[in-house]
Every structure is written in structure tokens, then in C-alpha cells.
Motif scaffolding. Structure first.
Motif, PDB file in Angstrom:
ATOM      1  N   SER A  40      -7.729  70.128  60.019  1.00 37.33           N
ATOM      2  CA  SER A  40      -6.358  69.950  60.475  1.00 37.33           C
ATOM      3  C   SER A  40      -6.345  69.779  61.997  1.00 37.33           C
ATOM      4  O   SER A  40      -7.254  70.215  62.699  1.00 37.33           O
ATOM      5  CB  SER A  40      -5.501  71.160  60.089  1.00 37.33           C
ATOM      6  N   GLY A  41      -5.317  69.115  62.484  1.00 30.04           N
ATOM      7  CA  GLY A  41      -5.210  68.869  63.909  1.00 30.04           C
ATOM      8  C   GLY A  41      -6.051  67.706  64.385  1.00 30.04           C
ATOM      9  O   GLY A  41      -6.169  67.472  65.594  1.00 30.04           O
ATOM     10  N   LYS A  42      -6.652  66.972  63.452  1.00 33.37           N
ATOM     11  CA  LYS A  42      -7.434  65.781  63.778  1.00 33.37           C
ATOM     12  C   LYS A  42      -7.060  64.680  62.787  1.00 33.37           C
ATOM     13  O   LYS A  42      -6.536  64.947  61.706  1.00 33.37           O
ATOM     14  CB  LYS A  42      -8.937  66.058  63.685  1.00 33.37           C
ATOM     15  N   THR A  43      -7.350  63.434  63.175  1.00 30.97           N
ATOM     16  CA  THR A  43      -7.148  62.323  62.262  1.00 30.97           C
ATOM     17  C   THR A  43      -8.505  61.854  61.759  1.00 30.97           C
ATOM     18  O   THR A  43      -9.365  61.470  62.549  1.00 30.97           O
ATOM     19  CB  THR A  43      -6.414  61.156  62.950  1.00 30.97           C
ATOM     20  N   PHE A  44      -8.684  61.917  60.461  1.00 30.63           N
ATOM     21  CA  PHE A  44      -9.959  61.589  59.819  1.00 30.63           C
ATOM     22  C   PHE A  44      -9.896  60.193  59.223  1.00 30.63           C
ATOM     23  O   PHE A  44      -8.980  59.876  58.450  1.00 30.63           O
ATOM     24  CB  PHE A  44     -10.248  62.620  58.722  1.00 30.63           C
ATOM     25  N   ALA A  45     -10.842  59.336  59.589  1.00 32.36           N
ATOM     26  CA  ALA A  45     -10.901  57.973  59.074  1.00 32.36           C
ATOM     27  C   ALA A  45     -11.883  57.900  57.911  1.00 32.36           C
ATOM     28  O   ALA A  45     -13.041  58.297  58.049  1.00 32.36           O
ATOM     29  CB  ALA A  45     -11.321  57.014  60.178  1.00 32.36           C
ATOM     30  N   PHE A  46     -11.411  57.413  56.788  1.00 30.24           N
ATOM     31  CA  PHE A  46     -12.241  57.242  55.595  1.00 30.24           C
ATOM     32  C   PHE A  46     -12.417  55.745  55.397  1.00 30.24           C
ATOM     33  O   PHE A  46     -11.478  55.041  55.002  1.00 30.24           O
ATOM     34  CB  PHE A  46     -11.560  57.895  54.397  1.00 30.24           C
ATOM     35  N   LEU A  47     -13.609  55.236  55.692  1.00 27.92           N
ATOM     36  CA  LEU A  47     -13.830  53.800  55.825  1.00 27.92           C
ATOM     37  C   LEU A  47     -14.818  53.286  54.781  1.00 27.92           C
ATOM     38  O   LEU A  47     -15.687  54.016  54.318  1.00 27.92           O
ATOM     39  CB  LEU A  47     -14.357  53.469  57.228  1.00 27.92           C
ATOM     40  N   GLY A  48     -14.699  52.020  54.469  1.00 26.11           N
ATOM     41  CA  GLY A  48     -15.623  51.382  53.544  1.00 26.11           C
ATOM     42  C   GLY A  48     -15.099  50.034  53.107  1.00 26.11           C
ATOM     43  O   GLY A  48     -13.899  49.754  53.206  1.00 26.11           O
TER      44      GLY A  48
END
Length: 302
Positions: A27-35
Motif C-alpha cells: 500500500s502507498g505505492k503504485t504497482f505495475a503488472f506488465l506483460g
């Protein structure tokens, strides 16, 4: 909060879509899920949403088994889920009540977001009357209106002009500041690079790279200098043997050049020499763009 995926597997008949996917979202971060398309991103997201069950593996929230509760999750899908011939305010309130809100509370919250996104005067229009970008705003409202703890955005900036993209980015940043878990899947690397902190790259049903984006970029060989200067012709003449082609638009600029050296020590020495001899507007080590890293890790299917 911390959402952890551990060794997720999923098979559809003879097709093994997920082959042990693991990652952690804070939490408190932006997580990028890429592919790339078909890598397993949508299947993973649907497991988090409890649309599919994993064949193997687990999801943990703060160390405990994650039991998906739709009231706690806000989801903006890539595909449109709006009813084109229904009034905007009616269906926004409807979706909010599905997430556990009382009708009066839902209407108040929807009015707030409609005003925030410049759509309040259109609340009684049909969705089909809106542009693709404004329909995307409505989907963002549906994801945010019930104040969820976990936000999953699948291509949130699709169809948006730069002004509307900035409005939605500001909403996402506000949710991050509130300590929400923000999970973003996108092919638009410029947006990912701008405000995502961590990432995981999926290829062929496996995570092939994960971690802090800044740390990952710094792990690459740092032997190139980007220079912007009114004296660029003189610099290019002196370092003609070091000039390399800038392949990314972010590295191309009027009066600019990119020089490559044998290692970072030589690059730093050249930086000191150039700044002492020439007028320089900008000079610095060139790190790989996220797009370059993505292509490197996904160009061949695992």
C-alpha cells in the motif's frame, strides 16, 4: 497493507496459463503488472477478483489468506461495463449499491466524482452520448466510489486525451497517498514510468522480472551520457567515436547527443571534462527506458 501472490498456477484444459506467478504489492505505492497479450495478466487479475480459482498457490493480505470481498476491491476493466442506453447517474448509483453503499450515500459520492471529473451537468444523459474518454471517467468513478482498500486498474488511460489523463492520474495519486493498494496493468509505458514505483513483468505465465523500477533501471550498465548543449557540434566533434544513436524519443532533443563509453568511470570523467569546457544545459547518465526493459524481457516467449 501488503498483498502477496505466492506460486499461482492456472490451467484451462491443456493450456497452462500461469506457471508459478509470485509478486508483492504494498500500500502507498503504485504497482505495475506488465506483460504482452496472452502473458497471463488478465487471468491473474481474475484470480484476485475471485472470478477464477487458482489451481495452486495462494493470495495473502497482511500475512493472512486473502478472501476476496468485492466491497474492498475497486476494479476498472479494460472492457467497457457500462449500459449505453441508461442514464449516467442511475447506473453509477446502481454499481455503487452493488458494492454495499446505501442509495443516498451512493448518490452523494457519485455527484462528488461527477463534479470532480467535469461531468455533473451530464448526469441525466445516456452513456452513449459521451465520448470514449468520458466513458472511461465513468468507469473510474465506479472503481473509486465505494472507497475500496484495493484498486485494480486495467489500461486506465485508454482513450484519454492528455488533459483527461492528467485528471485521472491525479485521482490515482490521491488513492496512493491514502495508503491504498494500487495495482495497474498497462501497455502505455510512459504512464507506468511516470508514477509507478514497483513492477512485475510477466512472460509466458511466469514473472521474469520484478522489483523497484528505479533499482532495476540502475542495475543496467551505466556507460552512456545524454548531453543537451548549444555547443553540441563541438562536443560531437571531440567525441565522434563515442556517438551512439538515440533509439528512444525521450532521448532525442534539439542540440542533443548520446555518447557511450567503456564503463561508468569513463562516462563520469567525460562528464566532468565536458562541463568544464562547454556550456551545457543538461548532462547525465542514460538509464534504459521502461519500454526498452519490457521489450528485452518479453520479446521471446518463455
Amino acid at each position: 497493507m501488503n498483498l502477496i501472490a505466492q506460486d499461482l498456477h492456472k490451467r484451462f484444459g491443456s493450456l497452462e496459463v500461469l506457471k508459478g506467478v509470485s509478486f508483492s504489492v504494498e500500500s502507498g505505492k503504485t504497482f505495475a503488472f506488465l506483460g504482452r497479450n496472452g502473458a497471463g495478466k488478465s487471468t491473474t487479475i481474475r484470480i484476485i477478483l475471485d472470478v477464477f480459482k487458482a489451481d495452486k498457490g495462494s493470495l495473502l493480505l497482511d500475512g493472512k489468506p486473502f478472501i476476496p470481498n468485492q466491497d474492498r476491491i475497486g476494479y476498472l476493466p479494460e472492457e467497457k461495463v457500462l449500459y449505453p442506453k441508461k442514464r449516467i447517474i442511475d447506473q453509477l448509483v446502481y454499481f455503487a449499491t452493488l458494492k454495499g453503499m446505501k442509495e443516498a450515500q451512493a448518490k452523494k459520492a457519485c455527484f462528488h466524482y461527477l463534479e470532480r471529473l467535469g461531468l455533473l451537468e451530464r448526469k441525466n444523459k445516456q452513456v452513449s452520448d459521451l465520448s470514449k474518454g468520458n466513458q472511461q471517467k465513468l468507469q473510474m468513478i465506479i472503481a473509486l466510489v465505494h472507497n475500496p482498500d484495493i484498486l485494480i486498474f486495467d489500461e486506465p488511460f485508454s482513450g484519454l486525451d492528455p488533459v483527461n489523463a492528467e485528471i485521472l492520474k491525479e485521482l490515482v495519486r490521491e488513492e496512493v497517498k491514502k495508503g491504498k493498494i494500487v495495482f495497474l496493468s498497462s501497455h502505455q509505458m510512459n504512464y507506468v514510468e511516470e508514477f509507478c514505483t514497483d513492477m512485475a513483468i510477466l512472460n509466458g505465465g511466469k514473472v521474469v522480472l520484478s522489483g523497484n523500477i528505479s533499482d532495476i533501471r540502475k542495475s543496467y550498465t551505466r556507460d552512456k551520457l545524454k548531453i543537451i548543449s548549444d555547443d553540441i557540434d563541438k562536443i560531437n566533434l571531440e567525441y565522434a567515436q563515442n556517438i551512439v544513436n538515440a533509439t528512444d524519443e525521450s532521448q532525442v532533443h534539439t542540440n542533443s547527443t548520446v555518447l557511450q563509453f567503456s564503463d561508468i568511470a569513463q562516462a563520469q570523467h567525460a562528464m566532468r571534462t565536458i562541463t568544464s569546457k562547454y556550456t551545457v544545459d543538461e548532462i547525465g547518465i542514460v538509464e534504459p527506458t521502461l519500454n526498452e526493459i519490457f521489450v528485452e524481457h518479453t520479446k521471446d516467449s518463455v
